[in-house]
Design a protein around this motif. Structure first.
Motif, short mmCIF file in Angstrom:
data_model
loop_
_atom_site.label_atom_id
_atom_site.label_comp_id
_atom_site.label_asym_id
_atom_site.label_seq_id
_atom_site.Cartn_x
_atom_site.Cartn_y
_atom_site.Cartn_z
N ILE A 84 0.70 -1.15 0.17
CA ILE A 84 0.16 0.08 0.12
C ILE A 84 0.79 1.44 -0.12
CG2 ILE A 84 -1.71 1.40 1.34
CD1 ILE A 84 -2.65 -1.36 2.19
N VAL A 87 1.24 2.08 -3.34
CA VAL A 87 -0.12 2.74 -3.94
C VAL A 87 0.19 4.11 -3.59
CG1 VAL A 87 -2.71 2.63 -4.09
CG2 VAL A 87 -1.14 0.52 -4.12
N VAL A 175 -6.65 -1.28 5.69
CA VAL A 175 -6.86 -0.60 4.38
C VAL A 175 -7.53 -1.49 3.37
CG1 VAL A 175 -6.17 0.86 2.62
CG2 VAL A 175 -4.95 1.03 5.01
N SER A 176 -8.49 -1.36 2.85
CA SER A 176 -9.19 -2.21 1.90
C SER A 176 -9.45 -1.34 0.74
CB SER A 176 -10.38 -2.87 2.32
OG SER A 176 -11.52 -1.73 2.19
N ARG A 177 -9.40 -0.12 0.52
CA ARG A 177 -9.31 0.67 -0.45
C ARG A 177 -8.80 1.87 -0.50
NH1 ARG A 177 -13.83 3.37 -3.06
NH2 ARG A 177 -14.90 3.60 -1.07
N VAL A 178 -8.31 2.40 -1.71
CA VAL A 178 -7.59 3.75 -1.50
C VAL A 178 -7.99 4.29 -3.03
CG1 VAL A 178 -5.74 4.85 -1.83
CG2 VAL A 178 -5.63 2.86 -0.48
N SER A 179 -8.67 5.44 -2.76
CA SER A 179 -9.05 6.42 -3.89
C SER A 179 -8.43 7.56 -3.85
CB SER A 179 -10.64 6.66 -3.60
OG SER A 179 -10.80 7.64 -4.55
N GLN A 180 -7.65 7.81 -5.05
CA GLN A 180 -6.75 8.86 -5.22
C GLN A 180 -6.70 9.93 -6.39
OE1 GLN A 180 -2.24 6.97 -6.21
NE2 GLN A 180 -2.82 7.71 -3.91
N LYS A 181 -6.33 10.94 -6.33
CA LYS A 181 -6.13 11.80 -7.41
C LYS A 181 -4.87 12.60 -7.24
CE LYS A 181 -9.20 15.15 -6.40
NZ LYS A 181 -10.44 16.10 -6.16
N VAL A 182 -4.52 12.55 -8.41
CA VAL A 182 -3.12 13.36 -8.78
C VAL A 182 -3.35 14.51 -9.82
CG1 VAL A 182 -0.75 12.95 -9.77
CG2 VAL A 182 -2.05 11.05 -8.80
N LEU A 183 -2.80 15.64 -9.11
CA LEU A 183 -3.06 17.01 -9.70
C LEU A 183 -1.64 17.77 -10.07
CD1 LEU A 183 -5.05 16.97 -7.09
CD2 LEU A 183 -6.15 18.56 -8.18
N ALA A 184 -1.44 18.56 -10.80
CA ALA A 184 -0.69 19.50 -11.09
C ALA A 184 -1.18 20.63 -10.34
CB ALA A 184 0.03 19.65 -12.29
N LEU A 204 3.52 18.41 -7.88
CA LEU A 204 2.44 17.43 -7.92
C LEU A 204 1.64 17.15 -6.64
CD1 LEU A 204 3.54 14.00 -9.38
CD2 LEU A 204 2.01 15.32 -10.08
N VAL A 232 5.18 9.92 -10.05
CA VAL A 232 4.19 8.70 -9.64
C VAL A 232 4.44 7.71 -10.84
CG1 VAL A 232 2.03 7.63 -9.33
CG2 VAL A 232 2.58 10.14 -8.76
N THR A 234 3.25 4.03 -12.31
CA THR A 234 2.36 2.80 -12.09
C THR A 234 2.54 1.77 -13.25
OG1 THR A 234 0.80 4.78 -11.79
CG2 THR A 234 -0.11 2.54 -11.69
N PHE B 77 -3.16 -5.18 -6.24
CA PHE B 77 -4.08 -4.25 -5.86
C PHE B 77 -4.90 -4.27 -7.14
CE2 PHE B 77 -0.67 -3.54 -3.13
CZ PHE B 77 -1.52 -3.25 -1.90
N GLN B 180 3.62 3.65 -16.59
CA GLN B 180 3.21 5.06 -16.66
C GLN B 180 3.81 5.70 -15.63
OE1 GLN B 180 -1.29 6.08 -15.79
NE2 GLN B 180 -0.90 5.85 -17.72
N VAL B 232 -5.74 12.84 -12.62
CA VAL B 232 -5.67 11.29 -12.67
C VAL B 232 -6.15 10.98 -11.35
CG1 VAL B 232 -4.29 9.37 -12.65
CG2 VAL B 232 -3.45 11.58 -13.66
N ASN B 233 -7.55 9.94 -11.73
CA ASN B 233 -7.95 9.44 -10.52
C ASN B 233 -7.83 7.78 -10.55
OD1 ASN B 233 -9.62 11.37 -9.10
ND2 ASN B 233 -10.47 11.76 -11.10
N THR B 234 -7.11 7.43 -9.21
CA THR B 234 -7.13 5.94 -9.29
C THR B 234 -7.91 5.22 -8.12
OG1 THR B 234 -4.78 6.67 -9.72
CG2 THR B 234 -5.23 4.36 -9.44
N ASP B 235 -8.42 4.18 -8.32
CA ASP B 235 -9.27 3.51 -7.34
C ASP B 235 -8.74 2.21 -7.13
OD1 ASP B 235 -11.31 3.77 -5.68
OD2 ASP B 235 -12.67 4.73 -7.09
N VAL B 236 -7.95 1.87 -5.92
CA VAL B 236 -7.40 0.70 -6.10
C VAL B 236 -8.08 -0.22 -4.83
CG1 VAL B 236 -5.17 0.69 -7.17
CG2 VAL B 236 -5.51 1.66 -4.79
N VAL B 238 -7.72 -3.53 -2.32
CA VAL B 238 -6.77 -4.40 -1.64
C VAL B 238 -7.17 -5.87 -2.21
CG1 VAL B 238 -5.43 -5.47 0.18
CG2 VAL B 238 -5.80 -2.92 -0.16
#
Lengths: 239, 239
Positions: A84, A87, A175-184, A204, A232, A234, B77, B180, B232-236, B238
């Motif tokens: 994680i 992640v 932690v079972s789920r992560v929701s994330q957003k990447v911005l500039a 970032l 980042v 991936t 994940f 990426q 960028v939105n990522t939903d992961v 576990v």
DNA sequence: ATAAATTAAAAGTACGTACTTATTGAGTGG
DNA sequence: CCACTCAATAAGTACGTACTTTTAATTTAT
């Protein structure tokens, strides 16, 4: 017969759903009966079920049966990571150095807008991460944990690997789920000072929401990174 | 008996590897024999094998047997997405409008440095993406495909959903892996002009490498996004 | 009415057998 | 020496049976 039996069964089931023969929300006949009806063994049917479940089409529950929850399969992609931490885009061995903590109310901070904790307040933890002791930090973060976990404050002391790990250890939360957003974004003043950048430089920002095993939001983090020293990465593999 | 038999078998195998009993590179006894040795059925052993394979510990090949390829399992994940378009962070229904194509040599462009195509050259495709016809594009991209696929140039014509889909359709190639990198950069001149931004504004840049079913690199794309209109939105989840 | 205990239904786990398929390594012939 | 064929091998697919576990639903007791 070019494909395997179980994948033909899988296609068959999906077709029946998509053709409107069966509907989203319906419960399928029990495994034993459906297998008989399709003329395959229960084991074979179960392989098809397992695949459709992974694709988000079916949901299986003991005693309650198998339900159709969607009519279109989502192809799944697996992230190739070590855990994680990755992640969340933190190196495995960077340390989070805490500079301050305080309690804030719902809605008093932009990243928390629209979210609410049961207690109406959050513990805000501000800190930085360094690659090397002699260089300025490459990251400046603000982490918010719900009131429920505010008790970790003393345990944070000098510094930790990451806040979510402290919570996992102390409360057995997972932690079972992560929701994330990447911005500039243009670097804000406080972050710029902390990382030795100029205000307005491109940086970032990663805003992550962490959910526990009961799908309850328990941590929101907003992390700002020096783009020269951090990207980042991936790696996703089609399943 | 707290856990299931197959997961205990899984742990057992992993322990033997980690304790140095078995080594990375070794071939395991054939399923039949190992099952007998462990006192479980072949089916049960196969469930353990399948799990260890997904975690990157084992590699199975017909006739060749099962090999140990790593001593540490990678937790997996799963990204919750609708398809590769979303992995590549493109909305499902945006169109790629091509402004120019040309042939470039290995190493003549920064994002290609260190990479090589069999033919020594790449087809460069430059274009933009719009959300709405009446607004400036939110994205400016440069996509490079290996010489092998340079023949797609005429098929690109006016515009396409995405370049990789054209290749998939025309050659039967399948994306099996995407690697990426997401960066924050100061917007370069050409991209700024295309998106109606000022040079130097913070923008998101995503550099992606697409690999086919044989794990051959076939496309490299470098995409620049207006941060106001794109994250960028990522939903992961576990696994 | 509400809570606690029981029951039974459906999925989950496990085993064993039989047959199929892909592949590699040995053998065969040009 | 190379290409081609062939057979053996190890994984893959499939079926059937038996038993276990979870939990929704019903019944019983408070």
């Amino acid at each position: 017969m070019t494909t395997t039996l179980h994948s033909r069964v899988e296609d068959d089931i999906l077709n029946r759903i998509q053709s409107g023969d069966w509907h989203v929300g319906d419960r399928l006949p029990k495994e034993e009966d459906l297998a008989a009806q399709l003329g395959v063994s229960r084991s074979t049917l179960r392989i098809a079920f397992a695949s459709l479940e992974r694709k988000g089409v079916l949901q299986r529950k003991k005693r309650a049966g198998t339900r159709i929850i969607s009519d279109r399969p989502t192809s799944r992609f697996s992230m190739v990571t070590g855990g994680i931490s990755e992640v969340l885009s933190l190196g495995r061995d960077t340390r989070f150095d805490i500079s301050s903590t305080r309690s804030v109310a719902d809605d008093s901070v932009a990243v928390l807008s629209g979210l609410e904790s049961e207690t109406g307040h959050w513990l805000e933890i501000t800190g930085t991460r360094k690659i090397d002791e002699n260089e300025p930090p490459f990251n400046w973060s603000q982490i918010y944990v719900t009131g429920r976990y505010a008790g970790i404050a003393p345990a944070l002391g000098k510094g930790v690997t990451s806040v979510f790990e402290v919570i996992e250890d102390a409360f057995g939360t997972k932690v079972s789920r992560v929701s994330q957003k990447v911005l500039a974004i243009a670097c804000p003043d406080r972050a710029a000072k902390a990382m030795g950048l100029a205000e307005g430089d491109p940086v970032l920002q990663i805003v992550a929401r962490l959910y526990d095993q009961d799908d309850r939001l328990f941590e929101v983090s907003s992390a700002t990174f020096d783009p020269e020293r951090f990207q980042v990465n991936t790696d996703v593999r089609v399943e």
